[in-house]
Design an enzyme around this catalytic site. Structure first.
Site, short mmCIF file in Angstrom:
data_model
loop_
_atom_site.label_atom_id
_atom_site.label_comp_id
_atom_site.label_asym_id
_atom_site.label_seq_id
_atom_site.Cartn_x
_atom_site.Cartn_y
_atom_site.Cartn_z
N ASP A 35 -140.76 10.09 7.66
CA ASP A 35 -139.89 11.21 7.30
C ASP A 35 -139.83 12.24 8.43
O ASP A 35 -140.59 12.18 9.40
CB ASP A 35 -140.39 11.90 6.03
N TYR A 51 -152.52 5.10 7.82
CA TYR A 51 -152.09 6.47 8.03
C TYR A 51 -153.31 7.39 8.07
O TYR A 51 -154.37 7.05 7.55
CB TYR A 51 -151.18 6.96 6.89
#
EC number: 5.4.99.12
Length: 283
Positions: free
Chosen positions: A52, A148
């Site tokens: 994003d 992540y």
């Protein structure tokens, strides 16, 4: 046809995200344009994950195809500038580098990477590796695991250096409670409570194989996540919930209730994109 695999590192601060959009500059658009400029071919990048706006990457993986110089069959090509070394063709035969010297330099993976990195300046994007791979490789569908991390600065004053790269939280966090709560999320679960309303995944079932809260470099707190795949905003929504637990706004025991409720409204807020990093992909 030649297929290339590249690893990309980027600062997502000034981009609308990975994917091409009409309302601003995306990382995909910039990379495709620069690769096309050098190769003189239209390029379509496929990424392991679509980050994003504001999300960073240390090891985003992409693949793209180029038409072979002879326009009829696959060719072996030099992946890096070394001498007297054999390079495998995709049909498992071998050829020496000397026999490849006629190959145009724009098909050489190392030179392609160097040229694209030059063209990307001054944008904070860089290819850290590039190689020719098999046509069977797919950056997204061949992935076995994605990793992540989320970075938090937990101190009284913000960090000038880490601005737009971390989430600054002024109030001291109860990290022990955050660690205890996080362990209830490991395994295969319905993560609807941590899923964005815009998520397009067909199923909310995901298998979180790792979640680790690391305070080694406190006041920086790093939270690591590993899974074959994630729901949209899943990591950021989990982080926001863990922070609420660390702030004593949610009890550690409530994490199980939130998970089983399958209700996004019961979980904590979505953590800012600035602290999230796409670390690497396993194949």
């Amino acid at each position: 046809m030649l297929r290339y695999k590249a690893i990309v590192e980027y600062d997502g601060t000034n981009f609308v995200g990975w994917q091409r959009q009409q309302n601003g500059l995306s990382i995909q658009q910039l990379l495709e344009d620069k690769i096309s400029t050098f190769t003189k071919q239209t390029v379509n990048l496929i990424a392991a994950g679509r980050t994003d706006a504001g999300v960073h990457a240390l090891g985003q993986v992409v693949h793209f195809d180029l038409i072979s110089p002879n326009n009829s069959k696959d060719l072996a090509c030099i992946n890096k500038e070394t001498d007297n070394k054999e390079v495998s063709k995709q049909n498992n035969t071998t050829t020496t580098i000397d026999s490849l010297k006629m190959l145009p330099c724009r098909y050489n993976a190392y030179k392609l990477m160097s040229a694209v990195n030059y063209l990307l300046k001054p944008h904070r994007i860089i290819l850290t590796s590039c190689e020719i791979t098999t046509l069977q490789f797919h950056a997204r569908f061949s992935a076995k695991a994605r990793h992540y991390k989320y970075r938090i600065i937990n101190r009284a004053v913000p960090s000038v250096i880490e601005q737009n790269r971390t989430w600054w939280i002024k109030t001291p966090l109860n990290v022990i409670d955050m660690i205890d709560a996080s362990q209830h999320l490991i395994g295969k679960h319905d993560f609807t409570s941590f899923r964005s309303s815009a998520c397009q995944a067909k199923s909310p079932l995901k298998t979180l194989t790792k979640i680790e809260v690391d305070t080694t470099n406190y006041p920086e707190i790093q939270i690591y996540f590993s899974a074959p795949s994630f729901l949209h905003h899943m990591v950021r929504n989990i982080v926001g919930t863990l922070v609420y637990i660390g702030l004593c706004k949610i009890s550690p025991a409530a994490i199980k209730t939130i998970l089983f409720a399958k209700n996004r409204a019961m979980a904590g807020p979505t953590a800012p994109s600035s602290g999230l990093y796409f670390v690497k992909v396993d194949y």
